[in-house]
Scaffold this motif. Structure first.
Motif, PDB file in Angstrom:
ATOM      1  N   ALA A 130      -6.294 -29.778  26.174  1.00 28.41           N
ATOM      2  CA  ALA A 130      -6.213 -31.115  25.582  1.00 28.41           C
ATOM      3  C   ALA A 130      -7.462 -31.908  25.931  1.00 28.41           C
ATOM      4  O   ALA A 130      -7.880 -31.926  27.090  1.00 28.41           O
ATOM      5  CB  ALA A 130      -4.969 -31.847  26.073  1.00 28.41           C
ATOM      6  N   LEU A 131      -8.054 -32.548  24.930  1.00 28.53           N
ATOM      7  CA  LEU A 131      -9.292 -33.291  25.118  1.00 28.53           C
ATOM      8  C   LEU A 131      -9.136 -34.746  24.716  1.00 28.53           C
ATOM      9  O   LEU A 131      -8.542 -35.058  23.675  1.00 28.53           O
ATOM     10  CB  LEU A 131     -10.427 -32.702  24.265  1.00 28.53           C
ATOM     11  CG  LEU A 131     -11.189 -31.489  24.768  1.00 28.53           C
ATOM     12  CD1 LEU A 131     -10.325 -30.241  24.684  1.00 28.53           C
ATOM     13  CD2 LEU A 131     -12.463 -31.296  23.966  1.00 28.53           C
ATOM     14  N   SER A 132      -9.709 -35.633  25.537  1.00 25.73           N
ATOM     15  CA  SER A 132      -9.895 -37.035  25.199  1.00 25.73           C
ATOM     16  C   SER A 132     -11.370 -37.221  24.883  1.00 25.73           C
ATOM     17  O   SER A 132     -12.231 -36.878  25.691  1.00 25.73           O
ATOM     18  CB  SER A 132      -9.490 -37.922  26.379  1.00 25.73           C
ATOM     19  OG  SER A 132      -9.950 -39.245  26.209  1.00 25.73           O
ATOM     20  N   ILE A 133     -11.678 -37.768  23.693  1.00 25.81           N
ATOM     21  CA  ILE A 133     -13.062 -37.937  23.278  1.00 25.81           C
ATOM     22  C   ILE A 133     -13.344 -39.393  22.930  1.00 25.81           C
ATOM     23  O   ILE A 133     -12.462 -40.124  22.481  1.00 25.81           O
ATOM     24  CB  ILE A 133     -13.417 -37.042  22.066  1.00 25.81           C
ATOM     25  CG1 ILE A 133     -12.534 -37.381  20.860  1.00 25.81           C
ATOM     26  CG2 ILE A 133     -13.309 -35.570  22.429  1.00 25.81           C
ATOM     27  CD1 ILE A 133     -12.981 -36.747  19.560  1.00 25.81           C
ATOM     28  N   ALA A 134     -14.597 -39.803  23.129  1.00 23.83           N
ATOM     29  CA  ALA A 134     -15.023 -41.145  22.729  1.00 23.83           C
ATOM     30  C   ALA A 134     -15.423 -41.098  21.263  1.00 23.83           C
ATOM     31  O   ALA A 134     -16.591 -41.274  20.892  1.00 23.83           O
ATOM     32  CB  ALA A 134     -16.186 -41.602  23.596  1.00 23.83           C
ATOM     33  N   GLY A 135     -14.443 -40.847  20.423  1.00 25.94           N
ATOM     34  CA  GLY A 135     -14.682 -40.722  18.989  1.00 25.94           C
ATOM     35  C   GLY A 135     -13.365 -40.596  18.256  1.00 25.94           C
ATOM     36  O   GLY A 135     -12.299 -40.770  18.836  1.00 25.94           O
TER      37      GLY A 135
END
Length: 305
Positions: free
Chosen positions: A58-63
């Motif tokens: 699982a990834l949290s991205i600034a986008g």
């Protein structure tokens, strides 16, 4: 077991999670911004250190993940910008992958483990370098399939004048390409632009807030204008979503007096009257991006079983 990541422009933060109460961080690794193979390799080093095959990444991205094309919009990391990121990473890593915006991960963390616990509708607010947000209803992220919901900082909705007595507000250019956005006016940089517009003096947001807390009249004038500008859009968010709590993260959230002033102004403008504060500091002390990503990954793994 979930391996989760908070992807920043300079560093990747990783953690493993076996439950919402068991999230263990790994040391940061540099972000390979221009090389997708190196980016995948950086993720794999953390995955390999987890000590077993995870159920999900699982990834949290600034986008943003475009809900139609499924492609990532991440301006500060060229190697993942424009890619169908979840699909490309799943193929490269051989594991299920979920990806979400960092503000969405923030509100998911606050709804599950922070200031939003016990509230059915939680709107998370980011006040820092930019202005953003996310919405959770009944424990579910509205943007579970990507999208732009919660981006209350954008659109030409800033007031044309604010403060008492009123000050004319320029329509500051915003990074989204529009003018007059809340992001351009009420971010930390927006606060600085407001102060310069009113007084012709350049100060950092920290200096403005520090001077205000010490009773400086010029800083107080700027804060009065700022609070007037930001309170109406936030009150509209409450009216539209029905949120009963608005946890705030980002650099400006550290100014507790500022949050109290915003809260008082917002509660004076909502249709529903709240006797208790609703604009409150975020409570999650660990990286909220990691917590939110972990919760998303745990949910995805549970649904796949």
């Amino acid at each position: 077991m979930i391996v989760c990541f908070d992807i920043g422009g300079t560093a990747i933060k990783g953690a493993i999670a076996t439950s919402p109460d068991d999230i263990r961080q790994f040391p940061r690794v540099p972000t390979p911004a221009d090389d997708f193979d190196a980016f995948v390799a950086a993720l794999r080093t953390v995955i390999d250190a987890a000590g077993g095959r995870p159920d999900c990444i699982a990834l949290s991205i600034a986008g943003i993940i475009d809900p139609d094309s499924r492609r990532a919009v991440v301006a500060n990391i060229p190697c993942i910008h424009g890619r169908p990121l979840a699909a490309d990473l799943a193929a490269a890593l051989g594991l299920p992958v979920v990806v979400a915006n960092d503000a969405d991960c923030f509100v998911l963390a606050e709804a599950g483990l922070g200031a939003g616990r016990g509230h059915r509708i939680v709107f998370g607010v980011i006040l820092g370098t930019g202005v953003g947000g996310g919405l959770v209803i009944d424990g579910r992220l509205i943007n579970s399939d990507g999208g732009f919901a919660g981006e209350w900082g954008h659109g030409p909705v800033a007031a044309t004048e604010a403060g008492n007595p009123p000050v004319h507000l320029p329509r500051f250019a915003c990074g989204c390409g529009q003018k007059g956005c809340i992001d351009a006016t009420c971010s930390a940089r927006g606060l600085e632009k407001l102060h310069y517009h009113i007084h012709g003096v350049s100060l950092t947001s920290e200096e403005i807030i520090g001077a205000w807390s010490k009773g400086d009249a010029a800083a107080a004038r700027t804060i009065d204008v700022y609070v007037d500008v930001i309170a109406s859009p936030l009150a509209l968010v409450v009216n539209v979503t029905g949120a009963t709590i608005l946890p705030v993260g980002g650099g400006l959230s550290n100014a507790r007096g500022l949050l109290s002033a915003i809260d008082e102004a917002v509660r004076g403008r909502t249709l529903r009257r709240f006797p208790q504060p609703i604009v409150v500091p975020a409570e999650c002390r660990m990286e909220p991006g990691l917590i939110g990503a972990a919760l998303l990954g745990l949910e995805a793994a549970a649904e796949a079983r």
